[in-house]
Design an enzyme around this catalytic site. Structure first.
Site, PDB file in Angstrom:
ATOM      1  N   ASP A  61       0.847  -1.195   0.000  1.00 46.09           N
ATOM      2  CA  ASP A  61       0.000   0.000   0.000  1.00 46.09           C
ATOM      3  C   ASP A  61       0.887   1.250   0.000  1.00 46.09           C
ATOM      4  O   ASP A  61       1.739   1.418   0.872  1.00 46.09           O
ATOM      5  CB  ASP A  61      -0.927  -0.011   1.220  1.00 46.09           C
ATOM      6  CG  ASP A  61      -2.112   0.932   1.045  1.00 46.09           C
ATOM      7  OD1 ASP A  61      -1.891   2.093   0.628  1.00 46.09           O
ATOM      8  OD2 ASP A  61      -3.245   0.518   1.322  1.00 46.09           O
ATOM      9  N   SER A 113      -7.159   3.962  -1.277  1.00 45.80           N
ATOM     10  CA  SER A 113      -6.980   2.506  -1.329  1.00 45.80           C
ATOM     11  C   SER A 113      -8.281   1.769  -1.597  1.00 45.80           C
ATOM     12  O   SER A 113      -8.250   0.618  -2.039  1.00 45.80           O
ATOM     13  CB  SER A 113      -6.371   2.009  -0.019  1.00 45.80           C
ATOM     14  OG  SER A 113      -5.108   2.595   0.170  1.00 45.80           O
ATOM     15  N   ASP A 170      -9.815  -3.189   6.815  1.00 46.96           N
ATOM     16  CA  ASP A 170      -9.348  -1.966   6.155  1.00 46.96           C
ATOM     17  C   ASP A 170      -9.628  -2.077   4.641  1.00 46.96           C
ATOM     18  O   ASP A 170      -9.922  -3.158   4.130  1.00 46.96           O
ATOM     19  CB  ASP A 170      -7.845  -1.797   6.432  1.00 46.96           C
ATOM     20  CG  ASP A 170      -7.366  -0.363   6.278  1.00 46.96           C
ATOM     21  OD1 ASP A 170      -8.178   0.571   6.423  1.00 46.96           O
ATOM     22  OD2 ASP A 170      -6.157  -0.163   6.011  1.00 46.96           O
ATOM     23  N   THR A 172      -8.087  -2.179   1.686  1.00 44.53           N
ATOM     24  CA  THR A 172      -7.460  -3.090   0.723  1.00 44.53           C
ATOM     25  C   THR A 172      -7.923  -4.531   0.901  1.00 44.53           C
ATOM     26  O   THR A 172      -8.329  -5.178  -0.072  1.00 44.53           O
ATOM     27  CB  THR A 172      -5.926  -2.997   0.812  1.00 44.53           C
ATOM     28  OG1 THR A 172      -5.543  -1.622   0.698  1.00 44.53           O
ATOM     29  CG2 THR A 172      -5.256  -3.811  -0.261  1.00 44.53           C
ATOM     30  N   ARG A 183     -15.885   3.020   3.100  1.00 42.86           N
ATOM     31  CA  ARG A 183     -14.859   2.140   3.650  1.00 42.86           C
ATOM     32  C   ARG A 183     -14.847   2.110   5.173  1.00 42.86           C
ATOM     33  O   ARG A 183     -14.358   1.171   5.772  1.00 42.86           O
ATOM     34  CB  ARG A 183     -13.475   2.539   3.124  1.00 42.86           C
ATOM     35  CG  ARG A 183     -13.059   3.943   3.494  1.00 42.86           C
ATOM     36  CD  ARG A 183     -11.698   4.324   2.921  1.00 42.86           C
ATOM     37  NE  ARG A 183     -10.604   3.665   3.617  1.00 42.86           N
ATOM     38  CZ  ARG A 183      -9.324   3.763   3.269  1.00 42.86           C
ATOM     39  NH1 ARG A 183      -8.972   4.487   2.205  1.00 42.86           N
ATOM     40  NH2 ARG A 183      -8.388   3.166   3.958  1.00 42.86           N
ATOM     41  N   GLU A 331      -1.235  -8.133   1.675  1.00 43.14           N
ATOM     42  CA  GLU A 331      -0.986  -6.687   1.696  1.00 43.14           C
ATOM     43  C   GLU A 331      -0.020  -6.279   2.805  1.00 43.14           C
ATOM     44  O   GLU A 331      -0.205  -6.660   3.973  1.00 43.14           O
ATOM     45  CB  GLU A 331      -2.294  -5.915   1.928  1.00 43.14           C
ATOM     46  CG  GLU A 331      -2.051  -4.405   1.899  1.00 43.14           C
ATOM     47  CD  GLU A 331      -3.103  -3.546   2.593  1.00 43.14           C
ATOM     48  OE1 GLU A 331      -3.822  -4.047   3.469  1.00 43.14           O
ATOM     49  OE2 GLU A 331      -3.164  -2.352   2.250  1.00 43.14           O
ATOM     50  N   ASP A 336       2.078   2.620   3.461  1.00 47.19           N
ATOM     51  CA  ASP A 336       1.215   3.799   3.288  1.00 47.19           C
ATOM     52  C   ASP A 336       1.003   4.532   4.607  1.00 47.19           C
ATOM     53  O   ASP A 336       1.155   5.754   4.679  1.00 47.19           O
ATOM     54  CB  ASP A 336      -0.138   3.343   2.734  1.00 47.19           C
ATOM     55  CG  ASP A 336      -1.212   4.399   2.861  1.00 47.19           C
ATOM     56  OD1 ASP A 336      -1.296   5.257   1.965  1.00 47.19           O
ATOM     57  OD2 ASP A 336      -1.971   4.375   3.856  1.00 47.19           O
ATOM     58  N   LYS A 337       0.687   3.811   5.645  1.00 47.01           N
ATOM     59  CA  LYS A 337       0.291   4.483   6.896  1.00 47.01           C
ATOM     60  C   LYS A 337       1.465   5.255   7.498  1.00 47.01           C
ATOM     61  O   LYS A 337       1.287   6.330   8.077  1.00 47.01           O
ATOM     62  CB  LYS A 337      -0.293   3.462   7.876  1.00 47.01           C
ATOM     63  CG  LYS A 337      -1.595   2.828   7.321  1.00 47.01           C
ATOM     64  CD  LYS A 337      -2.203   1.805   8.228  1.00 47.01           C
ATOM     65  CE  LYS A 337      -3.255   0.954   7.510  1.00 47.01           C
ATOM     66  NZ  LYS A 337      -4.316   1.706   6.805  1.00 47.01           N
ATOM     67  N   HIS A 340       2.159   8.387   5.379  1.00 51.75           N
ATOM     68  CA  HIS A 340       1.270   9.450   5.859  1.00 51.75           C
ATOM     69  C   HIS A 340       1.868  10.132   7.091  1.00 51.75           C
ATOM     70  O   HIS A 340       1.764  11.337   7.272  1.00 51.75           O
ATOM     71  CB  HIS A 340      -0.099   8.885   6.270  1.00 51.75           C
ATOM     72  CG  HIS A 340      -1.033   8.611   5.138  1.00 51.75           C
ATOM     73  ND1 HIS A 340      -1.522   9.599   4.318  1.00 51.75           N
ATOM     74  CD2 HIS A 340      -1.594   7.457   4.701  1.00 51.75           C
ATOM     75  CE1 HIS A 340      -2.342   9.062   3.422  1.00 51.75           C
ATOM     76  NE2 HIS A 340      -2.398   7.767   3.631  1.00 51.75           N
ATOM     77  N   ASP A 378      -0.949   0.135  -4.677  1.00 53.96           N
ATOM     78  CA  ASP A 378      -2.266   0.624  -5.078  1.00 53.96           C
ATOM     79  C   ASP A 378      -2.228   2.074  -5.557  1.00 53.96           C
ATOM     80  O   ASP A 378      -3.039   2.485  -6.364  1.00 53.96           O
ATOM     81  CB  ASP A 378      -3.309   0.420  -3.965  1.00 53.96           C
ATOM     82  CG  ASP A 378      -2.878   0.991  -2.625  1.00 53.96           C
ATOM     83  OD1 ASP A 378      -1.719   1.433  -2.487  1.00 53.96           O
ATOM     84  OD2 ASP A 378      -3.718   0.987  -1.707  1.00 53.96           O
ATOM     85  N   HIS A 379      -1.271   2.820  -5.035  1.00 46.59           N
ATOM     86  CA  HIS A 379      -1.099   4.211  -5.470  1.00 46.59           C
ATOM     87  C   HIS A 379       0.275   4.663  -5.010  1.00 46.59           C
ATOM     88  O   HIS A 379       0.881   4.036  -4.138  1.00 46.59           O
ATOM     89  CB  HIS A 379      -2.185   5.134  -4.879  1.00 46.59           C
ATOM     90  CG  HIS A 379      -2.311   5.018  -3.390  1.00 46.59           C
ATOM     91  ND1 HIS A 379      -1.374   5.552  -2.524  1.00 46.59           N
ATOM     92  CD2 HIS A 379      -3.227   4.402  -2.607  1.00 46.59           C
ATOM     93  CE1 HIS A 379      -1.730   5.272  -1.287  1.00 46.59           C
ATOM     94  NE2 HIS A 379      -2.840   4.560  -1.301  1.00 46.59           N
ATOM     95  N   HIS A 436      -1.601  11.018  -0.524  1.00 50.65           N
ATOM     96  CA  HIS A 436      -1.222  10.103  -1.610  1.00 50.65           C
ATOM     97  C   HIS A 436      -0.778  10.951  -2.795  1.00 50.65           C
ATOM     98  O   HIS A 436      -1.110  12.132  -2.881  1.00 50.65           O
ATOM     99  CB  HIS A 436      -2.418   9.257  -2.054  1.00 50.65           C
ATOM    100  CG  HIS A 436      -2.968   8.384  -0.982  1.00 50.65           C
ATOM    101  ND1 HIS A 436      -4.181   7.749  -1.080  1.00 50.65           N
ATOM    102  CD2 HIS A 436      -2.471   8.027   0.236  1.00 50.65           C
ATOM    103  CE1 HIS A 436      -4.400   7.027   0.010  1.00 50.65           C
ATOM    104  NE2 HIS A 436      -3.385   7.197   0.829  1.00 50.65           N
TER     105      HIS A 436
HETATM  106 MG    MG Z   1      -4.381  -0.812   2.371  1.00 51.69          MG
HETATM  107 ZN    ZN Z   2      -3.138   6.159   2.551  1.00 55.64          ZN
END
Ligand code: MG
Ligand code: ZN
Length: 468
Positions: A61, A113, A170, A172, A183, A331, A336-337, A340, A378-379, A436
């Site tokens: 992620d 996501s 979550d 994903t 979500r 995943e 990602d987290k 951030h 995913d991004h 993102h």
């Molecule tokens: Mg995710």
């Molecule tokens: Zn994110």
């Protein structure tokens, strides 16, 4: 359809070339490419076989090119990563769409996501925040449920698994076995924003309830807090989601030893933390300006009772392997987290842990060449590798961390997509959640059908590749 035609053209051309140039003999002797024999064999296999028995889909992620490169450089610039063993590579665009009254929906270049997961899970674009449902006129109007690649695999008699270091509810992991308009509607007590989709209202219920109702054979991750919520509608009213899973035949485990001991031919629910699972590494906080004196990350921070992503992947494959094949998604969520959170060591540790899980999948694929393995993100995300020598007006404008790599050099990572302090003002501190970013993401493949990843495609194209 356009994509399918393009792929068939590639495959037909490749086979024609193979027939007329003696590429088969060249492949057999490993002389055609200046590549090692394993790579040549893997490419030959991808050319000739489009029907994998098993599919392992690995998702980092927020793992754009900067994130995977930073992990590579931290580990030693000349060292190989496991992902380097995947011979076929390409790029995917990841744009989502905006709400609208009808198609065509306008593009949103910076996705989340949920929308990106819906792309490979269903082959369709949707709005940010939405889980395997179509776009609609607004966030508050549920879309139509879209069939997922996991549902397709189940219909073909395959076993299915879903593994994540995030809460298993979550976005994903949710996209495979849930359909819901927002979500955040993860557990029965989180349904206020999805009032028309509760079981009481005749809907399918929260993400956790839907994952259990889908009888996913292997569900491993965090998120006990969502599963311990009490169901308030339908036949399981009054039970927690965990209890309803156990009543439906799931074996339930909550720590690494419990997971190791599982040897049952029934579905397995493993929830190893209340929220997201613990991080592998820690390190200095980011700061504005030049940042800290370079230091190494502190490794080995995950508590032993929480299994590593590699251990969960190993066990999931063990549990899923069967005569008719399986589909497994894995995943690494906290790349990602921690991106951030401008937490460089946290982010790098999760990326290295992800690469270890990729190694597990590739070792299995080597022994079982009828398995397709796809890796992607995913991004894209915020972190950037910048100059260690910057000073004065050349200093980065965001939040930076300086790390001492295993080559003994300084790796400067900076995060600068959120934190504007106003005209003439420094960035706000501490750093707010970073954004993102919209860049295309790398895709890697090996095994039958992995030819699909070549070139520049869109994340919706992965649906067909993965068996949709
Ligand atoms: Mg995710
Ligand atoms: Zn994110």
């Amino acid at each position: 359809m356009v994509m399918q035609r393009k792929r068939l053209t590639i495959a037909a051309t490749a086979l024609a070339v193979a027939a007329t140039t003696g590429i088969g003999a060249a492949v057999a002797t490993g002389t055609f490419f200046s590549k090692d024999r394993d790579t040549v064999r893997a490419v030959a296999r991808a050319l000739g076989d489009r029907h994998p028995k098993n599919v392992i889909f690995l998702l980092g992620d927020g793992m754009g090119t900067q994130e995977i490169t930073a992990a590579r450089y931290y580990q030693g610039a000349r060292n190989k990563l496991n992902v380097d063993r995947m011979p076929l590579t390409g790029f995917d665009t990841t744009w989502s769409v905006k709400s609208g009254t009808s198609a065509p929906y306008l593009p949103d270049y910076d996705p989340d996501s949920a929308s990106t997961g819906t792309m490979w899970a269903t082959g369709q674009k949707t709005i940010d925040g939405r889980i395997s449902q179509s776009p609609s006129s607004s966030q508050d109007v549920p879309g139509n449920n879209l069939q997922t690649v996991l549902e397709h695999a189940q219909r073909r008699g395959k076993k299915v698994g879903d593994v994540s270091t995030a809460r298993i509810t979550d976005a994903t992991p949710a996209v495979l076995a849930a359909h819901i308009s927002k979500r955040g509607c993860e557990g029965p007590a989180n349904m206020a924003a999805c009032a028309t989709e509760t079981k009481t209202a005749g809907g399918p219920g929260s993400i956790a309830e839907q994952q259990v109702d889908h009888k996913v054979d292997v569900l491993l991750g965090g998120g006990r807090d969502r599963y311990e919520q009490t169901i308030t509608g339908g036949p399981d009213t009054g039970k927690t989601v965990v209890q309803s899973a156990q009543d439906k035949g799931f074996e339930y485990v909550t720590d690494a030893d419990g997971l190791s001991a599982v040897n049952a031919d029934k579905p397995v629910l493993g929830l190893f933390s209340s929220g997201h699972m613990a991080l592998e590494w820690s390190g200095p906080a980011s700061s504005t300006g030049k940042g800290n004196e370079p230091v190494a990350c502190t490794e080995g921070q995950r508590p032993a009772d929480q299994p590593s992503l590699a251990a969960m992947t190993t066990k999931a494959i063990d549990l899923l392997e069967n005569r008719r094949g399986f589909f497994l998604q894995v995943e690494s969520a906290s790349i990602d987290k921690q991106d951030h959170a401008t937490n460089a060591c946290g982010q790098l540790g999760e990326t290295v842990a992800f690469d270890n899980a990729i190694g597990v999948a590739l070792d299995y694929q080597r022994r079982h060449p009828d398995t397709l393995v796809i890796t992607t993100a995913d991004h894209s995300h915020t972190s950037e590798i910048v100059s260690e020598d910057a000073s004065g007006s050349g200093l980065p404008t965001g939040y930076s961390t300086n790390l001492l790599t295993k080559d003994g050099q300084t790796l400067s990572l900076t995060y600068g997509t959120a934190g504007y302090g106003g005209d003439g003002q420094p960035p706000v501190t501490p750093a707010p959640s970073q954004q993102h970013t919209g860049g295309a993401v790398p895709v890697w493949g090996i095994g039958p059908r992995s030819l699909d990843v070549l070139g520049t495609n869109d994340h919706t194209d992965l649906f067909e590749t993965l068996g949709g």
